[in-house]
Write a protein that holds these residues in place. Structure first.
Motif: not given
Length: 105
Positions: A24-32
């Motif tokens: 949830l804290r990653e830059e590209d949250i859509a990718k996650m």
């Protein structure tokens, strides 16, 4: 009797919750998104499987079989990502899947 499997489920649940939070804290949250979704499902079934084994649920073997399948899917999803938290989660998922399959057989 189920101690190793319960321990693997609890460790996997913790790894999935940690991965979920970190994703949830990653830059590209859509990718996650798929990773986050699988982390949630996997953590929930691991908690349920551990509880089923601890309480002597008559369906514990079937629950563990389903848990193994979900752990395998979550591990495969996490493995796609290079983040340390994803790699640690994948490792915990595969270990849990193996323990659950042993328990269910």
């Amino acid at each position: 009797m189920y101690e190793q499997c319960i321990q693997a489920c609890l460790e996997c649940m913790e790894a999935c919750n940690t991965c979920y939070d970190a994703c949830l804290r990653e830059e590209d949250i859509a990718k996650m998104a798929d990773c986050i979704r699988m982390d949630r499902e996997c953590a929930d079934i691991c908690a349920f499987a551990a509880k089923a084994m601890q309480s002597g649920n008559p369906f514990a073997k079937q629950i563990c079989q389903l848990c193994a399948e979900i752990c395998e899917a979550c591990g495969n999803e996490c493995k796609k990502h290079d983040h340390d938290h994803c790699q640690r989660c994948a490792e915990a998922c595969f270990k849990c899947a193996e323990e659950c399959r042993k328990m269910a057989s």
